[in-house]
Write an enzyme that holds these catalytic residues in place. Sequence first.
Site, PDB file in Angstrom:
ATOM      1  N   THR A 187       0.856  -1.177   0.000  1.00 24.25           N
ATOM      2  CA  THR A 187       0.000   0.000   0.000  1.00 24.25           C
ATOM      3  C   THR A 187       0.893   1.228   0.000  1.00 24.25           C
ATOM      4  OG1 THR A 187      -1.770   1.154   1.157  1.00 24.25           O
ATOM      5  CG2 THR A 187      -0.216  -0.051   2.537  1.00 24.25           C
ATOM      6  N   GLU A 332      -4.581  -2.725   5.026  1.00 24.14           N
ATOM      7  CA  GLU A 332      -4.131  -3.275   6.311  1.00 24.14           C
ATOM      8  C   GLU A 332      -5.238  -4.053   7.026  1.00 24.14           C
ATOM      9  OE1 GLU A 332      -3.518  -0.247   5.199  1.00 24.14           O
ATOM     10  OE2 GLU A 332      -1.550   0.510   5.832  1.00 24.14           O
ATOM     11  N   LYS A 440      -6.313   9.928  -3.032  1.00 20.26           N
ATOM     12  CA  LYS A 440      -6.902   8.706  -3.567  1.00 20.26           C
ATOM     13  C   LYS A 440      -7.745   9.039  -4.784  1.00 20.26           C
ATOM     14  CE  LYS A 440      -8.192   4.272  -2.009  1.00 20.26           C
ATOM     15  NZ  LYS A 440      -8.990   3.440  -1.123  1.00 20.26           N
ATOM     16  N   TRP A 445      -4.052   4.917  -4.841  1.00 20.70           N
ATOM     17  CA  TRP A 445      -3.277   5.937  -4.132  1.00 20.70           C
ATOM     18  C   TRP A 445      -2.298   6.690  -5.020  1.00 20.70           C
ATOM     19  CZ3 TRP A 445      -5.362   7.208   0.071  1.00 20.70           C
ATOM     20  CH2 TRP A 445      -5.912   6.273   0.946  1.00 20.70           C
TER      21      TRP A 445
END
Length: 540
Positions: A187, A332, A440, A445
């Site tokens: 990420t 996550e 975003k 991202w």
Amino acid sequence: MQGLMMQQPLLVASLLVHADRHHGDQEIVSRRVEGDIHRYRYRDLAQRARRMANGLTALGIQPGERVGTLAWNGYRHMELYFAVSGSGSVLHTLNPRLHVDQLAYIIEHAEDRVVFFDLTFLPLIESVAPRVKSPKLFVAMTDRAHMPRAHGLSGTLMCYEDLIELHSDAFDWPLLDENSASSLCYTSGTTGNPKGVLYSHRSTLLHTYAAALPDSLNCSARDVILPVVPMFHVNAWGLPYIACMVGAKLVFPGPALDGKSLYELIETEQVTLSAGVPTVWQGLLSHVAERAGTFSSMRRTVIGGAPCPTAMTTQFQERYDVDVLHAWGMTELSPVGTVCSFKAHQRALSGEERYAIQAKQGRSVFGIDMKIVGSDGDELPWDGNAAGDLLVRGPWVARQYFGGDDVPPLRDGWFPTGDIAKIDADGFMQITDRSKDVIKSGGEWISSADIENVACLHPDVTMAVCIAARHPKWDERPLLLVVRKPASSLTERQLLDFLDGRIAKWWKPDAVIFVEEIPLGATGKVLKHRLRDRYGSYYL
Ligand code: ADP
């Protein structure tokens, strides 16, 4: 006193074994990179996954080693989901929308032994290959007839279907430790490099149970599920695993994510449930509206990754009778954290009141504890007014990043999400802002820090700050604020041209604003929230 129940480990391969045994006839339909439609059944998936597991063993892939994939949603990717994790190695899904430098970084960091890729991404693989030490082996996810001829990977390129054909379908899925790693997804870091989230078999299975529940994504054997959310993005929100667990028909869109292609697939395959980010649904809704179409089978759509605008919820529900399930999650969190489904007493509310609830990100799925805290760290009340940092914990929440080279994220055992939220008395959470410094756009991202660093390389730039500005189509787009060197006549076009090639194309800010100064806090930190207040609506 100990309970006297069996110690059956929770393993990813068991999902496939179950789907094979109990739903072997159920279909999996994929639009291929070549444009045609491929169909087979769970039984075939299971058989080919076992062949591929033998293929991976033959390639010398050891338990725990990482196997990269750079691929769309499709049956071959699904086979790898199970062949790789099921045999004890780690499925590392790579995001093809990243800049080649970042991809190279991630592949090296994960030490991928081999990367499987869809033909679309051959040029990307050719750019990445010379930049990485590992891997030395690439597998094109196609058959012999479609193998690319001209490429810079000779000697290291293999054909997916060769691996399948060469190997037997006799493979016993090993009895692994349920806490061993099953998959890995990076990420975007708020600062520095992307961070790897390493899921375990146990976390994946528990997430699958919870995400399939009626008040979560509500999946069953009667469903036809279309995951538009990519399999390279947090395991397509867990849908490939969920579909196996419940025995749902799966429909994979491949690379064709435009409104027309999605609509055709939804209608011809009689999709009942789809899932994706708001941007994707905008394309679909405009296409259906243009041709005055309807949805003959689709009854639910999961919308998450970015706030779902009420106008979209209204359109789906009132015009097309498709219920919107607004959901919130994070890489996550595997990713599902909250889903907005009504409680019994809310059914009697007026349309407007119900839409106000659906604008919220929803209530916690069992397994996820959440709380909001103020700047002093004290917990805030669930009164629908107090907003604070959102913290979560649970068996499918990351406690550390892969490689351990980042600060362990937990605060007293809680994971700080970087989202600011309020929670009402019914437990419905609503995101009001974000404390983490990222943008975003269309569900993916963009690192503001990376854009700032590159912009600062320009000799005429004194300071550059990139913020997320709201955008009607992409939810957010980067906006660059720049202080020029004295007497410089640097223009917006010149600076944007300078960024070309240095960052991914879609990361390029839509506009540059030259300012005299940037507001700084007492410790010299840029006060981004001030800039967001001032310029956040620039694109609206
Ligand atoms: P995903 O896109 O699958 O949700 P990511 O890790 O890419 O996972 O992004 C997580 C972040 O995206 C959240 O911390 C939050 O900032 C934002 N986000 C996700 N879902 C929503 C939503 N429904 N509304 C607002 N923001 C959301």
